[in-house]
Design a protein around this motif. Structure first.
Motif, PDB file in Angstrom:
ATOM      1  N   GLU A  62     -12.289   8.268 -17.648  1.00 42.75           N
ATOM      2  CA  GLU A  62     -11.856   9.500 -17.841  1.00 42.75           C
ATOM      3  C   GLU A  62     -10.336   9.674 -17.607  1.00 42.75           C
ATOM      4  O   GLU A  62      -9.886  10.765 -18.047  1.00 42.75           O
ATOM      5  CB  GLU A  62     -12.617  10.550 -16.940  1.00 42.75           C
ATOM      6  N   ILE A  63      -9.926   8.439 -17.304  1.00 38.53           N
ATOM      7  CA  ILE A  63      -8.435   8.712 -17.030  1.00 38.53           C
ATOM      8  C   ILE A  63      -7.783   7.127 -17.684  1.00 38.53           C
ATOM      9  O   ILE A  63      -8.420   6.231 -17.901  1.00 38.53           O
ATOM     10  CB  ILE A  63      -7.868   8.527 -15.633  1.00 38.53           C
ATOM     11  N   GLN A  64      -6.275   7.335 -18.004  1.00 42.38           N
ATOM     12  CA  GLN A  64      -5.726   6.264 -18.215  1.00 42.38           C
ATOM     13  C   GLN A  64      -4.873   5.670 -17.096  1.00 42.38           C
ATOM     14  O   GLN A  64      -4.136   6.410 -16.801  1.00 42.38           O
ATOM     15  CB  GLN A  64      -4.703   6.466 -19.555  1.00 42.38           C
ATOM     16  N   LEU A  65      -5.544   4.559 -16.643  1.00 42.74           N
ATOM     17  CA  LEU A  65      -5.036   4.067 -15.307  1.00 42.74           C
ATOM     18  C   LEU A  65      -3.917   2.783 -15.657  1.00 42.74           C
ATOM     19  O   LEU A  65      -4.419   1.785 -16.133  1.00 42.74           O
ATOM     20  CB  LEU A  65      -6.159   3.787 -14.262  1.00 42.74           C
ATOM     21  N   THR A  66      -2.751   3.043 -14.964  1.00 41.25           N
ATOM     22  CA  THR A  66      -2.093   1.692 -15.177  1.00 41.25           C
ATOM     23  C   THR A  66      -1.571   1.342 -13.700  1.00 41.25           C
ATOM     24  O   THR A  66      -1.159   2.096 -12.822  1.00 41.25           O
ATOM     25  CB  THR A  66      -0.556   1.987 -15.761  1.00 41.25           C
ATOM     26  N   GLY A  67      -1.951   0.064 -12.976  1.00 44.29           N
ATOM     27  CA  GLY A  67      -1.435  -0.268 -11.770  1.00 44.29           C
ATOM     28  C   GLY A  67      -0.299  -1.354 -12.206  1.00 44.29           C
ATOM     29  O   GLY A  67      -0.254  -2.274 -12.893  1.00 44.29           O
ATOM     30  N   ILE A  68       0.748  -1.037 -11.307  1.00 47.73           N
ATOM     31  CA  ILE A  68       2.128  -1.649 -11.522  1.00 47.73           C
ATOM     32  C   ILE A  68       1.964  -2.960 -10.953  1.00 47.73           C
ATOM     33  O   ILE A  68       2.250  -4.194 -11.626  1.00 47.73           O
ATOM     34  CB  ILE A  68       3.328  -0.783 -10.982  1.00 47.73           C
ATOM     35  N   LEU A  69       1.571  -3.126  -9.826  1.00 46.73           N
ATOM     36  CA  LEU A  69       1.407  -4.476  -9.004  1.00 46.73           C
ATOM     37  C   LEU A  69       0.133  -5.261  -9.362  1.00 46.73           C
ATOM     38  O   LEU A  69      -0.793  -4.646  -9.481  1.00 46.73           O
ATOM     39  CB  LEU A  69       1.574  -4.298  -7.503  1.00 46.73           C
ATOM     40  N   GLN A  70       0.504  -6.466  -9.647  1.00 46.97           N
ATOM     41  CA  GLN A  70      -0.714  -7.438  -9.872  1.00 46.97           C
ATOM     42  C   GLN A  70      -1.208  -7.957  -8.657  1.00 46.97           C
ATOM     43  O   GLN A  70      -0.505  -8.349  -7.641  1.00 46.97           O
ATOM     44  CB  GLN A  70      -0.303  -8.452 -10.896  1.00 46.97           C
ATOM     45  N   PRO A  71      -2.520  -8.362  -8.643  1.00 47.22           N
ATOM     46  CA  PRO A  71      -3.151  -8.981  -7.353  1.00 47.22           C
ATOM     47  C   PRO A  71      -2.398 -10.205  -6.838  1.00 47.22           C
ATOM     48  O   PRO A  71      -1.827 -10.990  -7.744  1.00 47.22           O
ATOM     49  CB  PRO A  71      -4.534  -9.262  -7.763  1.00 47.22           C
ATOM     50  N   GLY A  72      -2.122 -10.145  -5.376  1.00 48.17           N
ATOM     51  CA  GLY A  72      -1.118 -11.274  -5.018  1.00 48.17           C
ATOM     52  C   GLY A  72       0.320 -10.863  -4.964  1.00 48.17           C
ATOM     53  O   GLY A  72       0.872 -11.718  -4.243  1.00 48.17           O
TER      54      GLY A  72
END
Length: 323
Positions: A62-72
């Motif tokens: 239901e949302i457009q989600l952007t995660g800035i930091l990548q795992p690690g």
């Protein structure tokens, strides 16, 4: 999501040996297109991988989600890219940890994210006040170390998503309730696991001071750390010597490296103190890569607890939540 990666390295001369603390920097940008008449979902940006994971579980499709930091990636020293600025400029809601966990991103967010509502998800928790860089007392940003704190963060995320998209209130509430139930089971399970460690062995030595909430919530002492709250710090020879002496005095059975920090220096400490370095590393400031044992907040907490329990002489049993 498409990933755009950028890396940086830092090193320090210590004890006559050049030992680097590797600190990667990268961002992942969601592949969803900019909202149009056909795609009007609200655009949500999350900074840390932990907040991204929690927001994804509540917000779903239901949302457009952007995660800035990548795992690690280490949020303490991450250096933003032009792509980060673009993502923040088009956001409707920005979810960040706060308490200065991600200082460069906070600065960029305040400059580029003028349109968005900005919410410090971690600041829903009353912080521990600890000695920070250069002796200043500062709030400890690593609030997710307690699963009960994560419940408070989930409830705030739910509230903010409902404010952003009231029509989806019921589904956000249902997802948050399901996640909260699992987090409460996780909290109870961690307590049970730590109790299996012999009382005199419930002492934690880590690379940086990221486990105070975990320690205070689950009854394990912090016997020492190589560096303080932020990985920007560089340990002195005196700090290393004091830590080695503390390890010898407490006779902890093992000490721990962390996934976002080069293990070279903590390995040297283990050798100097004649103590075992735990075979598994702790996840401190980031969840693990997709498909790893720690690829979600809950899996990260389970992996860390297993690592601690097994290395300190406890009896680990797997986490099996019920619906």
């Amino acid at each position: 999501m498409k990933a755009i990666t950028q890396s940086k390295a830092r090193s320090c001369w210590l004890l006559g040996v050049l030992l680097g603390i590797s600190l990667g920097g990268c961002n992942q940008v969601d592949s969803n297109p900019i909202a149009t008449e056909e795609n009007t979902q609200p655009r949500v940006v999350a900074t840390s991988t932990i907040i991204t994971d929690l927001a994804e579980k509540v917000g779903g499709e239901e949302i457009q989600l952007t995660g800035i930091l990548q795992p690690g990636v280490d949020p303490h020293v991450y250096e933003p890219t032009p792509a980060d600025s673009q993502v923040l400029e088009t956001a409707d809601l920005i979810l960040y940890n706060g308490y200065n966990l991600e200082p460069a991103l906070i600065n960029l967010m305040n400059a580029a994210g003028e349109k968005a509502r900005k919410v410090a998800v971690g600041e829903v928790v009353k912080p521990l006040q600890l000695d920070g860089y250069e002796g200043k007392v500062v709030p400890d940003p690593h609030v997710w170390g307690s699963a009960e704190n994560a419940i408070a963060m989930v409830n705030l995320i739910r509230y903010e998503l409902i404010e952003l998209s009231p029509a989806e209130a019921e589904i956000f509430t249902q997802r948050a309730a399901k996640l909260t139930n699992e987090l409460q089971q996780l909290h109870n399970w961690i307590n049970q696991q730590i109790q299996t460690i012999p009382p005199d062995k419930r002492q934690l030595v880590t690379t940086h001071d990221a486990f105070q909430y975990y320690a205070q919530t689950y009854g394990i002492a912090i016997a020492g750390t190589l560096i303080g709250l932020s990985t920007e710090e560089q340990p002195s020879a005196q700090t290393v010597t004091r830590l080695v002496e503390a390890i010898k005095k407490t006779q902890v059975p093992a000490i721990f490296a962390e996934t976002t920090i080069n293990p070279a220096l903590i390995t040297t400490v283990a050798q100097e103190a004649s103590v075992k370095l735990a075979p598994r590393q702790l996840y401190s400031d980031s969840i693990g890569a997709k498909g790893s044992e720690a690829d979600s907040y809950i899996n990260m907490m389970v992996a860390n607890t297993r690592t601690i329990v097994e290395a300190l002489g406890g009896n680990y049993t797997s986490f099996q939540p019920t619906n």
